[in-house]
Design a protein around this motif. Structure first.
Motif, PDB file in Angstrom:
ATOM      1  N   PHE B   3       0.843  -1.188   0.000  1.00 53.86           N
ATOM      2  CA  PHE B   3       0.000   0.000   0.000  1.00 53.86           C
ATOM      3  C   PHE B   3       0.873   1.230   0.000  1.00 53.86           C
ATOM      4  CE2 PHE B   3      -2.758  -3.081   2.321  1.00 53.86           C
ATOM      5  CZ  PHE B   3      -3.597  -3.304   1.243  1.00 53.86           C
ATOM      6  N   ILE B   4       0.444   2.193  -0.785  1.00 58.07           N
ATOM      7  CA  ILE B   4       1.154   3.465  -0.769  1.00 58.07           C
ATOM      8  C   ILE B   4       0.893   4.107   0.586  1.00 58.07           C
ATOM      9  CG2 ILE B   4       1.337   5.720  -1.878  1.00 58.07           C
ATOM     10  CD1 ILE B   4       1.656   4.046  -4.181  1.00 58.07           C
ATOM     11  N   MET B   5       1.932   4.683   1.166  1.00 59.26           N
ATOM     12  CA  MET B   5       1.737   5.357   2.440  1.00 59.26           C
ATOM     13  C   MET B   5       0.800   6.537   2.225  1.00 59.26           C
ATOM     14  SD  MET B   5       3.694   3.883   4.725  1.00 59.26           S
ATOM     15  CE  MET B   5       4.199   5.119   5.930  1.00 59.26           C
ATOM     16  N   LEU B   6      -0.334   6.508   2.901  1.00 56.05           N
ATOM     17  CA  LEU B   6      -1.326   7.569   2.700  1.00 56.05           C
ATOM     18  C   LEU B   6      -0.743   8.947   2.984  1.00 56.05           C
ATOM     19  CD1 LEU B   6      -4.640   6.102   4.153  1.00 56.05           C
ATOM     20  CD2 LEU B   6      -4.031   6.480   1.775  1.00 56.05           C
ATOM     21  N   ASP B   7       0.182   8.999   3.966  1.00 55.18           N
ATOM     22  CA  ASP B   7       0.655  10.342   4.327  1.00 55.18           C
ATOM     23  C   ASP B   7       1.604  10.939   3.291  1.00 55.18           C
ATOM     24  OD1 ASP B   7       2.911   8.938   4.759  1.00 55.18           O
ATOM     25  OD2 ASP B   7       3.126   9.449   6.896  1.00 55.18           O
ATOM     26  N   ARG B   8       1.893  10.181   2.247  1.00 55.21           N
ATOM     27  CA  ARG B   8       2.703  10.756   1.156  1.00 55.21           C
ATOM     28  C   ARG B   8       1.814  11.238   0.000  1.00 55.21           C
ATOM     29  NH1 ARG B   8       7.105  11.831   3.694  1.00 55.21           N
ATOM     30  NH2 ARG B   8       8.393  11.876   1.813  1.00 55.21           N
ATOM     31  N   ILE B   9       0.520  11.147   0.139  1.00 56.48           N
ATOM     32  CA  ILE B   9      -0.394  11.536  -0.957  1.00 56.48           C
ATOM     33  C   ILE B   9      -1.072  12.861  -0.645  1.00 56.48           C
ATOM     34  CG2 ILE B   9      -2.472  10.905  -2.262  1.00 56.48           C
ATOM     35  CD1 ILE B   9      -1.859   8.003  -1.734  1.00 56.48           C
TER      36      ILE B   9
END
Lengths: 367, 597
Positions: B3-9
């Protein structure tokens, strides 16, 4: 046979309504121009010759001589004497403007073989002549006409224009009356057309009501046209084309050839030619024309003519056109007959009186 | 699964009044993040349709993914016109933040405020940016004060930029990263993805643009659109750069595309929720609305033979425009055509232009109208989208028409003129508020029918182009309305009928007849033009018969030129519609739109 049109694009002054190819102040090039013209005319037979302008009568007699010499072979008398003898039946017209030739000059032109004059009178009202930007007044025009008669011209047309700015029906009637009194063989009466690129266009085609105001309304134009038709026919002139009237046997053969979509060769700057189904034209600019070398243009600069042109040109003649020329346009013909714009007469179709007034709506159906 | 780290989006959009520089700023962001190299830059990449470029507006939203310092920045473009406010709201719902762009030479305008309110409603973090500070007419302090006083921003929140010159771009990107919150959502939850746009590609079918709110979408998943209930397969999914970048999965917080076996764009409504058929989400995301056309008009081919071509062309346009509604209709005057519904007048005009330009159809568009609610004496209610369908007066108890709340921003000196105009258009005054001594916001309630007919043009003309407006729908109100019929040569022309307030009927009738006399050419007979209500003539003008029309001169040198003139005359006739014996040009059918010009 082919008709010959010779364009003389010189004027003392450009008239305010004129969009023909003509220039004021280029008279210095006349000698070179005439030499070029003479060279452009092929040594062949012509049915009629017409000097148009501009103002052909600005040329000196020697210029006419130089040009006609080249076509002389075509109408050298059968006895073969040579020189500039013209066949009596060959119509040779020159357009002429009052004030550009005296009686002596006119006599010389007549002796060179010119046998028809078309005089640009336009109006007998000095005020209107001034508005049009003409270089002469009414008295000059009448004197010019008298000079032409005494010079031996027995076939004369007068050009008149109606629907001039500020012109009343009464003024137009007076113009017609004076023209009839002079008793010319032929009269051309034109409704003024405001052409793009002319001073009149600038002045009258603008949407400012104050300037449009002075032009006659459509109803007034129509009344003037109807008056012309009635007055001239009542005085023995035959109405044979939309704007042309003639004494019996005095129609302009050269112009009839245009309306019958016949062959003609045009020489000179801006002159148009139509030969064997193809149309082309020379450059408008005098200098460019002088450089222009080919006698016949290459094929790709010609435009094909067709039946459509035959129809819309032919219907300008009041006798109309042979019915068999309308093959393929049966629907249009029957619609126009139903609308009362076209009628059958013998084996011709021709414009009705209504169709005459609404000619463009008829012509547009055939293009 | 990774999963892409949400905090980088960061998911964000740019909102602005028209011409405040949205597209140019988007270009600079793409350049600065090296998403696109400068040399590949076509000015204003995000506006792809010619018409959009020409009119300076963005009609269809798109999205683009930028990567910058290990952050993923998804820029979601929004349509810039009030006709598309629902689409705007869905684009906003796909974001956590918005850049609010204000032109330094113009200050806050009507759509600035409307978009601001929409963004606030979607709980977005809003970053105010004053753009065009390089222009000589820039009044940065004025714009700053308006942002502070009217919209309540703090002075230190406001960024300055010149997108044209590339100034302030880095600061904007830093602010997006620092201020816009990362998306929230559970990648393990049942799938909920918001469709914020879609378009039809002739090779790939419908391409759906979506924001994964919860869960994970995998390539090959069987999916269901919860609004329409239709099921498809996710044949390809991925993220968006200037091209499509396929991926195996998209998870919560991400923005991307989906290609299924979706043939019809109407099956992928903007605002709908995508879920998986297996383990579906218990409920769709809220805020879904079916499309509701606001403005209707008839489209008819000038030549009856073009009917099939018109049908195919409208079908093709609809492939990419789910908001375009159409159904066949017949007019006594115009023959076979289509009744079309639009989100607003701009949408109508764009559709009409595309049909004319892209499909080369000679088209007649009838007078636009709104949908009326007609209460009958038998207690039934009809929705009427075509004036000709209005029942007989005796059967009508009352008629209701849709109303708008219209906000108008104008320089103070035009307040009087704007209020006169609004009153003239049957407006009800609500409020007048000064943003500063020089500018005011005026609020009126106006019938939609009055707004779609020339209101915007008149507003621009009474304020010398300075005013801007925005509106929202506020439902139906009863009005004393009548149908105005137009008779040409004594024949009623149904396509020219329109519904108008009784008090304005005489004015419109008189203006319409005057206008039509100018638009319809002269015929060989005189043509009466009349306006009538229920058989009673209230206005009459006459087109005088054409009596003389003939070229006086035609000799050897004139023939080609005169032929061209005649051909032009003939061509002009072809562009007209023959009704009875009268030829009527296209323009005449829109005469009512130009009544005051």
């Amino acid at each position: 046979m082919t008709a010959l049109y010779i364009h003389i694009p010189f004027c003392q002054r450009k008239c305010n309504y004129c969009d023909f190819v003509s220039y004021a102040g280029k008279e210095v090039t006349i000698d070179a121009y005439v030499a070029k013209l003479a060279a452009e005319i092929p040594n062949t037979e012509f049915s009629t010759i017409f000097f148009g302008g501009g103002t052909p009568t600005l040329l000196e007699p020697r210029h006419f001589e130089q040009i006609l010499k080249n076509v002389a072979a075509t109408f050298r008398s059968p006895s073969g004497h040579g020189g500039l003898k013209t066949a009596a039946t060959l119509e040779i017209t020159a357009e002429a403007n009052p004030g550009t030739a005296n009686q002596k000059k006119l006599r010389e032109l007549r002796q060179l073989g010119l046998n028809r004059l078309s005089i640009g009178v336009q109006s007998f009202n000095d005020q209107h002549l001034q508005t049009l930007g003409r270089i002469h007044d009414a008295a000059t025009a009448k004197r010019f006409y008298a000079d032409a008669r005494s010079a031996g011209f027995d076939n004369i047309n007068l050009d008149l224009i109606f629907a001039l700015p500020g012109q009343t029906l009464a003024e137009w009637k007076a113009d017609l009356q004076q023209a009839i009194e002079l008793n010319p063989e032929h009269l051309s009466v034109y409704n003024l057309q405001i052409e793009e690129g002319t001073p009149f266009w600038e002045r009258y085609a603008s949407s400012l009501p104050v300037t449009r105001y002075s032009l006659p309304t459509e109803d007034e134009e129509l009344a003037m046209y109807e008056t012309a038709i009635e007055t001239l026919t009542a005085n023995g002139y035959h109405h044979y084309e939309i704007s042309n009237f003639a004494r019996p046997g005095r129609v302009c053969l050269h112009n009839i050839n245009y309306w019958r979509n016949g062959n003609y060769l045009g020489v000179g700057a801006g002159a148009h030619s139509h030969i064997n189904g193809q149309r082309w034209s020379n450059p408008n600019c005098i200098e460019e024309y002088l450089q222009h070398s080919t006698r016949m243009p290459p094929n790709d600069s010609r435009v094909a003519t067709d039946q459509r042109e035959t129809l819309f040109l032919g219907l300008r003649l009041l006798d109309g056109l042979e019915q068999d020329k309308f093959t393929g346009f049966e629907t249009e013909v029957s619609e126009l007959m139903k609308e009362g714009l076209l009628e059958a007469a013998g084996n011709y179709y021709r414009l009705t009186r209504k169709g005459l007034y609404l000619g463009n709506q008829v012509f547009a159906r055939f293009v | 699964m990774v999963f892409i780290m949400l905090d980088r989006i960061r998911n964000f959009c740019i909102i602005a009044h028209i011409d405040h520089g949205k597209s140019t700023l988007a270009d600079r962001l793409l350049e600065h993040t090296r998403t696109i190299e400068k040399r590949d830059m076509r000015a204003q990449v995000l506006d792809t349709m010619d018409l959009e470029r020409e009119r300076g507006i963005t009609i269809k939203a798109q999205a683009i993914r930028m990567e910058y310092n290990s952050y993923i920045l998804n820029l979601i473009d929004t349509p810039g016109h009030v006709d598309f406010s629902y689409e705007v709201s869905r684009s906003l719902a796909a974001c956590e933040g918005a850049l609010l762009l204000v032109d330094a030479t113009q200050g806050i305008e009507a759509q600035t405020l409307a978009n601001y309110n929409l963004a606030l409603h979607s709980n977005l973090t809003i970053i105010p940016v004053i753009n065009k500070i390089d222009l000589p007419g820039a009044e940065v302090e004025m714009a700053r004060n308006e942002l502070i006083n009217t919209l309540g921003f703090k002075a230190d929140e406001i960024l300055l930029a010149s997108a044209k010159e590339g100034r302030g771009i880095a600061e904007i990107i830093e602010a997006v990263i620092a201020r816009v919150p990362p998306p929230q959502g559970d990648p393990q939850a049942p799938l909920q993805a918001l469709i914020f746009d879609s378009h039809y590609d002739s090779y790939r079918g419908v391409i759906v643009y979506l924001r994964i709110v919860n869960g994970t979408l995998n390539k090959g998943d069987k999916i269901r659109l919860m609004g329409t209930g239709k099921e498809f397969e996710a044949l390809e999914i991925g993220t968006l750069k200037l091209e499509l970048i396929p991926r195996d999965s998209l998870s919560a917080g991400e923005v991307g595309y989906l290609i299924g076996n979706i043939k019809n764009i109407a099956d992928a409504h903007v605002g709908d929720t995508v879920t998986r058929t297996r383990a579906p989400a218990p409920a769709p995301l809220h805020g879904y609305q079916p499309i509701k056309p606001m403005v209707f008009c008839g489209f008819y081919p000038i030549n009856g033979e073009d009917y099939e071509l018109l049908k195919e062309s409208i079908e093709k346009l609809q492939l990419n425009d789910a908001a375009l509604f159409y159904e066949p209709e017949t007019s006594a005057a115009l023959g076979f055509g289509y009744r079309c519904g639009f989100l607003g007048l701009l949408h109508l005009e764009i559709t009409q232009q595309r049909l004319t330009r892209e499909f080369n159809i000679g088209l007649i568009a009838t007078t636009p109208n709104v949908v009326y609610k007609v209460n009958l004496t038998n207690k039934k209610t009809l929705l009427i989208d075509n004036p000709t369908k209005l029942p007989d007066l005796s059967e009508i108890e009352s008629i209701e028409e849709p109303y708008l709340k219209v906000s108008i921003f104008t320089p103070a000196e035009y307040v009087g003129a704007v209020m006169t105009l609004a009153t003239d258009k049957r407006g009800t005054y609500i409020n007048l508020e000064y943003l500063d001594p020089k500018r005011a916001m005026i609020t009126y309630e106006l019938p939609l029918a009055e707004v779609i007919i020339e209101f915007h043009d008149l507003l621009k003309s009474v304020t010398r182009g300075y005013a801007s407006m925005d509106y929202e729908q506020i439902g139906y109100r009863p009005s004393d309305l009548v149908k105005l019929d137009i008779l040409i040569n004594s024949e009623p022309v149904d396509a020219l009928s329109f519904i108008v307030h009784r008090d304005r009927a005489y004015y419109y009738g008189k203006k319409m007849t005057e206008r039509l006399v100018e638009e319809i050419p002269q015929h060989q007979f005189s043509v009466p033009v009349q306006a009538a209500i229920g058989g009673k003539i209230i206005a009459r003008e006459t087109i005088k018969a054409r009596r003389k029309d003939v070229l006086a001169k035609c000799y050897g040198g004139d023939i080609t030129r005169k032929r061209k003139l005649l051909e032009k005359q003939k061509e002009g006739k072809k562009k007209m519609k023959l009704i009875g014996r009268v030829e009527i040009p296209q323009e005449a059918f829109l005469a009512v739109l130009r009544i005051n010009q």
